[in-house]
Motif scaffolding. Sequence first.
Motif, PDB file in Angstrom:
ATOM      1  N   ALA A 126     -17.364  49.162  26.621  1.00  0.00           N
ATOM      2  CA  ALA A 126     -16.004  49.512  27.040  1.00  0.00           C
ATOM      3  C   ALA A 126     -15.780  51.012  26.967  1.00  0.00           C
ATOM      4  O   ALA A 126     -15.185  51.624  27.872  1.00  0.00           O
ATOM      5  CB  ALA A 126     -14.978  48.771  26.184  1.00  0.00           C
ATOM      6  N   ARG A 127     -16.255  51.628  25.893  1.00  0.00           N
ATOM      7  CA  ARG A 127     -16.061  53.077  25.716  1.00  0.00           C
ATOM      8  C   ARG A 127     -16.845  53.881  26.746  1.00  0.00           C
ATOM      9  O   ARG A 127     -16.460  55.001  27.083  1.00  0.00           O
ATOM     10  CB  ARG A 127     -16.466  53.492  24.298  1.00  0.00           C
ATOM     11  CG  ARG A 127     -15.541  52.942  23.224  1.00  0.00           C
ATOM     12  CD  ARG A 127     -15.864  53.522  21.846  1.00  0.00           C
ATOM     13  NE  ARG A 127     -14.910  53.029  20.870  1.00  0.00           N
ATOM     14  CZ  ARG A 127     -15.163  52.080  19.971  1.00  0.00           C
ATOM     15  NH1 ARG A 127     -16.373  51.517  19.930  1.00  0.00           N
ATOM     16  NH2 ARG A 127     -14.242  51.679  19.128  1.00  0.00           N
ATOM     17  N   ARG A 128     -17.933  53.340  27.237  1.00  0.00           N
ATOM     18  CA  ARG A 128     -18.778  54.073  28.180  1.00  0.00           C
ATOM     19  C   ARG A 128     -18.279  53.982  29.614  1.00  0.00           C
ATOM     20  O   ARG A 128     -18.737  54.758  30.466  1.00  0.00           O
ATOM     21  CB  ARG A 128     -20.215  53.549  28.092  1.00  0.00           C
ATOM     22  CG  ARG A 128     -20.912  53.899  26.786  1.00  0.00           C
ATOM     23  CD  ARG A 128     -22.250  53.174  26.661  1.00  0.00           C
ATOM     24  NE  ARG A 128     -23.171  53.557  27.733  1.00  0.00           N
ATOM     25  CZ  ARG A 128     -24.332  52.953  27.952  1.00  0.00           C
ATOM     26  NH1 ARG A 128     -24.720  51.949  27.160  1.00  0.00           N
ATOM     27  NH2 ARG A 128     -25.119  53.353  28.919  1.00  0.00           N
ATOM     28  N   LEU A 129     -17.377  53.076  29.888  1.00  0.00           N
ATOM     29  CA  LEU A 129     -16.895  52.918  31.258  1.00  0.00           C
ATOM     30  C   LEU A 129     -15.863  53.990  31.595  1.00  0.00           C
ATOM     31  O   LEU A 129     -14.937  54.246  30.816  1.00  0.00           O
ATOM     32  CB  LEU A 129     -16.300  51.527  31.446  1.00  0.00           C
ATOM     33  CG  LEU A 129     -17.323  50.397  31.502  1.00  0.00           C
ATOM     34  CD1 LEU A 129     -16.638  49.039  31.442  1.00  0.00           C
ATOM     35  CD2 LEU A 129     -18.190  50.498  32.754  1.00  0.00           C
ATOM     36  N   ARG A 130     -16.021  54.617  32.748  1.00  0.00           N
ATOM     37  CA  ARG A 130     -15.098  55.658  33.196  1.00  0.00           C
ATOM     38  C   ARG A 130     -13.880  55.001  33.844  1.00  0.00           C
ATOM     39  O   ARG A 130     -13.799  54.827  35.045  1.00  0.00           O
ATOM     40  CB  ARG A 130     -15.801  56.584  34.196  1.00  0.00           C
ATOM     41  CG  ARG A 130     -14.911  57.703  34.771  1.00  0.00           C
ATOM     42  CD  ARG A 130     -15.694  58.515  35.804  1.00  0.00           C
ATOM     43  NE  ARG A 130     -14.839  59.427  36.527  1.00  0.00           N
ATOM     44  CZ  ARG A 130     -14.156  59.120  37.626  1.00  0.00           C
ATOM     45  NH1 ARG A 130     -14.227  57.895  38.140  1.00  0.00           N
ATOM     46  NH2 ARG A 130     -13.406  60.028  38.227  1.00  0.00           N
ATOM     47  N   SER A 131     -12.959  54.611  33.000  1.00  0.00           N
ATOM     48  CA  SER A 131     -11.734  53.969  33.482  1.00  0.00           C
ATOM     49  C   SER A 131     -10.632  54.209  32.469  1.00  0.00           C
ATOM     50  O   SER A 131     -10.900  54.490  31.300  1.00  0.00           O
ATOM     51  CB  SER A 131     -11.947  52.457  33.679  1.00  0.00           C
ATOM     52  OG  SER A 131     -12.249  51.821  32.451  1.00  0.00           O
ATOM     53  N   GLY A 132      -9.398  54.094  32.929  1.00  0.00           N
ATOM     54  CA  GLY A 132      -8.281  54.296  32.023  1.00  0.00           C
ATOM     55  C   GLY A 132      -8.090  53.165  31.039  1.00  0.00           C
ATOM     56  O   GLY A 132      -7.526  53.350  29.967  1.00  0.00           O
ATOM     57  N   PHE A 148      -1.151  52.720  30.355  1.00  0.00           N
ATOM     58  CA  PHE A 148      -1.670  52.149  31.601  1.00  0.00           C
ATOM     59  C   PHE A 148      -1.794  53.265  32.625  1.00  0.00           C
ATOM     60  O   PHE A 148      -0.825  53.945  32.935  1.00  0.00           O
ATOM     61  CB  PHE A 148      -0.697  51.071  32.108  1.00  0.00           C
ATOM     62  CG  PHE A 148      -1.160  50.313  33.319  1.00  0.00           C
ATOM     63  CD1 PHE A 148      -1.659  49.024  33.212  1.00  0.00           C
ATOM     64  CD2 PHE A 148      -1.086  50.882  34.592  1.00  0.00           C
ATOM     65  CE1 PHE A 148      -2.081  48.324  34.328  1.00  0.00           C
ATOM     66  CE2 PHE A 148      -1.489  50.199  35.713  1.00  0.00           C
ATOM     67  CZ  PHE A 148      -1.998  48.909  35.587  1.00  0.00           C
ATOM     68  N   GLY A 149      -2.988  53.477  33.157  1.00  0.00           N
ATOM     69  CA  GLY A 149      -3.206  54.505  34.168  1.00  0.00           C
ATOM     70  C   GLY A 149      -4.686  54.749  34.345  1.00  0.00           C
ATOM     71  O   GLY A 149      -5.521  54.169  33.645  1.00  0.00           O
ATOM     72  N   GLY A 150      -5.031  55.598  35.313  1.00  0.00           N
ATOM     73  CA  GLY A 150      -6.429  55.774  35.646  1.00  0.00           C
ATOM     74  C   GLY A 150      -6.883  57.211  35.701  1.00  0.00           C
ATOM     75  O   GLY A 150      -6.173  58.135  35.297  1.00  0.00           O
ATOM     76  N   VAL A 151      -8.103  57.382  36.227  1.00  0.00           N
ATOM     77  CA  VAL A 151      -8.702  58.697  36.436  1.00  0.00           C
ATOM     78  C   VAL A 151      -9.241  58.745  37.860  1.00  0.00           C
ATOM     79  O   VAL A 151      -9.326  57.733  38.544  1.00  0.00           O
ATOM     80  CB  VAL A 151      -9.842  58.965  35.421  1.00  0.00           C
ATOM     81  CG1 VAL A 151      -9.314  58.963  34.004  1.00  0.00           C
ATOM     82  CG2 VAL A 151     -10.956  57.920  35.560  1.00  0.00           C
ATOM     83  N   GLY A 152      -9.618  59.943  38.306  1.00  0.00           N
ATOM     84  CA  GLY A 152     -10.162  60.091  39.652  1.00  0.00           C
ATOM     85  C   GLY A 152      -9.156  59.683  40.707  1.00  0.00           C
ATOM     86  O   GLY A 152      -7.959  59.992  40.606  1.00  0.00           O
ATOM     87  N   ASP A 153      -9.634  58.973  41.733  1.00  0.00           N
ATOM     88  CA  ASP A 153      -8.760  58.535  42.825  1.00  0.00           C
ATOM     89  C   ASP A 153      -7.781  57.447  42.392  1.00  0.00           C
ATOM     90  O   ASP A 153      -6.944  57.012  43.187  1.00  0.00           O
ATOM     91  CB  ASP A 153      -9.591  58.028  44.006  1.00  0.00           C
ATOM     92  CG  ASP A 153      -9.966  59.153  44.964  1.00  0.00           C
ATOM     93  OD1 ASP A 153      -9.904  60.324  44.533  1.00  0.00           O
ATOM     94  OD2 ASP A 153     -10.332  58.879  46.129  1.00  0.00           O
ATOM     95  N   SER A 154      -7.880  57.010  41.157  1.00  0.00           N
ATOM     96  CA  SER A 154      -6.907  56.040  40.636  1.00  0.00           C
ATOM     97  C   SER A 154      -5.665  56.725  40.082  1.00  0.00           C
ATOM     98  O   SER A 154      -4.727  56.058  39.663  1.00  0.00           O
ATOM     99  CB  SER A 154      -7.551  55.170  39.553  1.00  0.00           C
ATOM    100  OG  SER A 154      -8.541  54.330  40.115  1.00  0.00           O
TER     101      SER A 154
END
Length: 495
Positions: free
Chosen positions: A409-415, A433-439
Amino acid sequence: MTTVEHKVETFDSLNPATDEVVGTYPVHTEEDVAQAVARARNAYTWWNSLGYAGRAERLQRWKGIITRRGAQLAEVVHAETGKPHSDAMIEVVLAVDHTAWVAKNARKVLGPKRRAAGLLMANQAATVEYQALGVIGVIGPWNYPVFTPMGSIVYALAAGNAVVFKPSEYTPGVGKWLVETFAEAVPEYPVFQLLTGYGATGAALCRSGVDKLAFTGSAATGRKIMATCAETLTPVLIEAGGKDALLVDEDADIAAAADAAVWGGMSNAGQTCVGVERVYVHEKVYDAFVAKTVEIAKSVRAGSDPEAKIGPITMPAQLDIIRRHIADAIERGGKALVGGPDAVGEKFVQPTVLVDVPEDSIAVQDETFGPTLTIAKVKDMDEAVSKANDSRYGLGSTVFAKRRGMELARRLRSGMTAVNSVISFAGIPTLPFGGVGDSGFGRIHGPDGLKEFTRAKAIARQRFKPPIALTTFSRTEKTDAAVAKLITILHGKRK
């Protein structure tokens, strides 16, 4: 003298399953938007003056109305989106829970707090508090027209802001219902107002001088929102799309993982920003996982009858995107184990499970926003993480694993990541709740969501005159030498 009446432009909200007109709403103009924001400025002054306790009492009152009339609100959601009534109720329940949390915790998160002043400034009392911005513009989506915008609306309100809300043109009735019921709980001032219309109305809200704009929608529209808000240096919160991955390790509960994959990918007809679209499965359990996923997916049917588990595609233009993604996957060597090109109808899309799809295909790279899953075999979880992270999106993610769940979970590039469940982070009011990159960027929900609609206010209050005065032109060489000696003692030691 004759009076010329200007005809108000209107638009219809349609039931996507039947094309029946659900309601008719005005297309609000730039002037309408400016007037709404001006009213909100006046309302903000009163609303903010109520303090945390006064606002909490009124938000709890509103929460009670939503709870008692939840079935009515769910019916509006069902009529405008086509999703099953039971799925609409899930939205309502989650929105109520978030409203309850934010009303109870706003003071604790945002109220004045002591901070350490440090030895050098020991004569100062340091405090920080979070003050409301003023007027918040919210542009909401159609896929979760209650739960998603309420993540901005109630947090902004609890922080002391007034809100001007422009729902999607596909779900204006939901916005109207929310604003009207809030007015029942808070009749004194227009603290929470509604604007309806198309993109031009949203653009006008961006240019209106609101103190922050919260947007949920596609990355492409998010870029336009940012560009428009930049004209007035209006800060933005963007929650855009996702291409969320689910990882299945060799020690995972396969039945639970398959169930999560199908529900995460196909509930709400796949029209979920944090829904599962890609699955990466350890080679040792791949065959068992695929077999179970196919079995479950075959039991899910799209339709408008009470027995159907998923509804129509709400936005007609999305049908072509889903059709193109499935066709491209198959043309490039993928196989449809459930559904396929024929699954895409005029209003409904039946569940589709794809395997052997190349990683550079649009079905893997671009957001599909339909009831489809791509499943890929990986040799280990390192490969799974690498492929999951090879995306311009980074919103949610899911891991099914017994031993390595938290590590992965910690290694995944997601919010956000759910471990051994799916989308569970959205239902926990304390989690951001939110994201990174195009998210996108910025956060709703939890303490972070409250702070998102405030500005940090720092206050330093002198308690007594300092033994060493730094902020004066009468400072002497002796003072400078004392300061240099003190800073060396504090920070100059070799480790």
